[in-house]
Design an enzyme around this catalytic site. Structure first.
Site, PDB file in Angstrom:
ATOM      1  N   ASP A 129      35.352  43.226  40.162  1.00 21.97           N
ATOM      2  CA  ASP A 129      34.483  43.389  41.328  1.00 21.97           C
ATOM      3  C   ASP A 129      33.044  43.475  40.840  1.00 21.97           C
ATOM      4  OD1 ASP A 129      33.184  44.067  43.685  1.00 21.97           O
ATOM      5  OD2 ASP A 129      34.744  45.456  44.342  1.00 21.97           O
ATOM      6  N   ARG A 165      30.295  43.340  42.834  1.00 28.58           N
ATOM      7  CA  ARG A 165      29.380  43.603  43.934  1.00 28.58           C
ATOM      8  C   ARG A 165      28.412  44.743  43.639  1.00 28.58           C
ATOM      9  NH1 ARG A 165      33.704  43.855  48.740  1.00 28.58           N
ATOM     10  NH2 ARG A 165      34.844  44.901  47.066  1.00 28.58           N
TER      11      ARG A 165
END
Length: 203
Positions: A126, A128
């Site tokens: 991930d 983000r």
């Protein structure tokens, strides 16, 4: 992160009329929007979703993930409450971009799960970044949020970025035969809170 507010407009939707606020990251030019409804600046915690862009799920009706279902459910929830905010963040594919996401999908078609596919491409599970959320919320005069998510890491990331998350609100929608394994991986490898999983009662 330096965020520049650009403009606001009305956005009529099947779920009600929202106000759309445009923001730009000054360093990168990346654009984000916030959709708001009702009196969000009265000091009371606001029902909120921080939704990372998913072209395939949000616009192309993909059933490989639960993103489009979650976005629609979040819009419906804010409308039902009469008050809330959805931050729509331009970080496709958990931050790896649209074309790399298609590459990851190809690896998934060959048997990799969503985490393995990202890692085979040289990315983290991930990628983000939520540092734009606090200045966006601050501009909107939102002091605290009730975050619609199944992802405890998102709660932690937003809190670390300076957002006051007073509650996590479950948002479990859209399970189907095409995303069942994907959701199982989100629960087992990314810690998403999904009641359908045996070991743990997702964005």
């Amino acid at each position: 992160m330096n965020i520049r507010y650009v403009a606001s407009s009305k956005l009529p939707t099947p779920f009600g009329v929202f106000t759309m606020h445009g923001f730009e990251e000054t360093a990168t030019g990346k654009e984000h929007v916030a959709l708001t409804m009702g009196d969000i600046g009265n000091g009371e915690p606001v029902l909120a979703r921080a939704h990372s862009e998913c072209l395939t799920g949000d616009a192309l009706y993909s059933m490989r993930c639960d993103c489009g279902y979650q976005l629609e459910a979040a819009l419906q929830a804010v409308s039902a409450a009469g008050r809330g905010v959805i931050l729509y963040l331009r970080q496709e594919g958990r931050g790896i971009g649209l074309l790399n996401k298609i590459r990851a999908y190809n690896l998934q078609d060959q048997g990799a799960d969503t985490v393995e596919a990202n890692e085979q491409l040289g990315f983290g599970a991930d990628m983000r970044d939520y540092s734009m959320c606090q200045p966006m919320l601050s501009h909107l005069q939102i002091d605290a949020i009730r975050l619609m998510t199944n992802n405890p890491r998102k709660v932690k990331a937003l809190s670390s970025a300076g957002v006051d998350v007073v509650e996590r609100v479950a948002l479990e929608v859209g399970r189907n035969p095409h995303n069942d394994a994907y959701l199982a991986t989100k629960a087992s490898k990314l810690g998403h809170m999904l009641s359908h999983q045996d070991d743990e009662p997702e964005g």
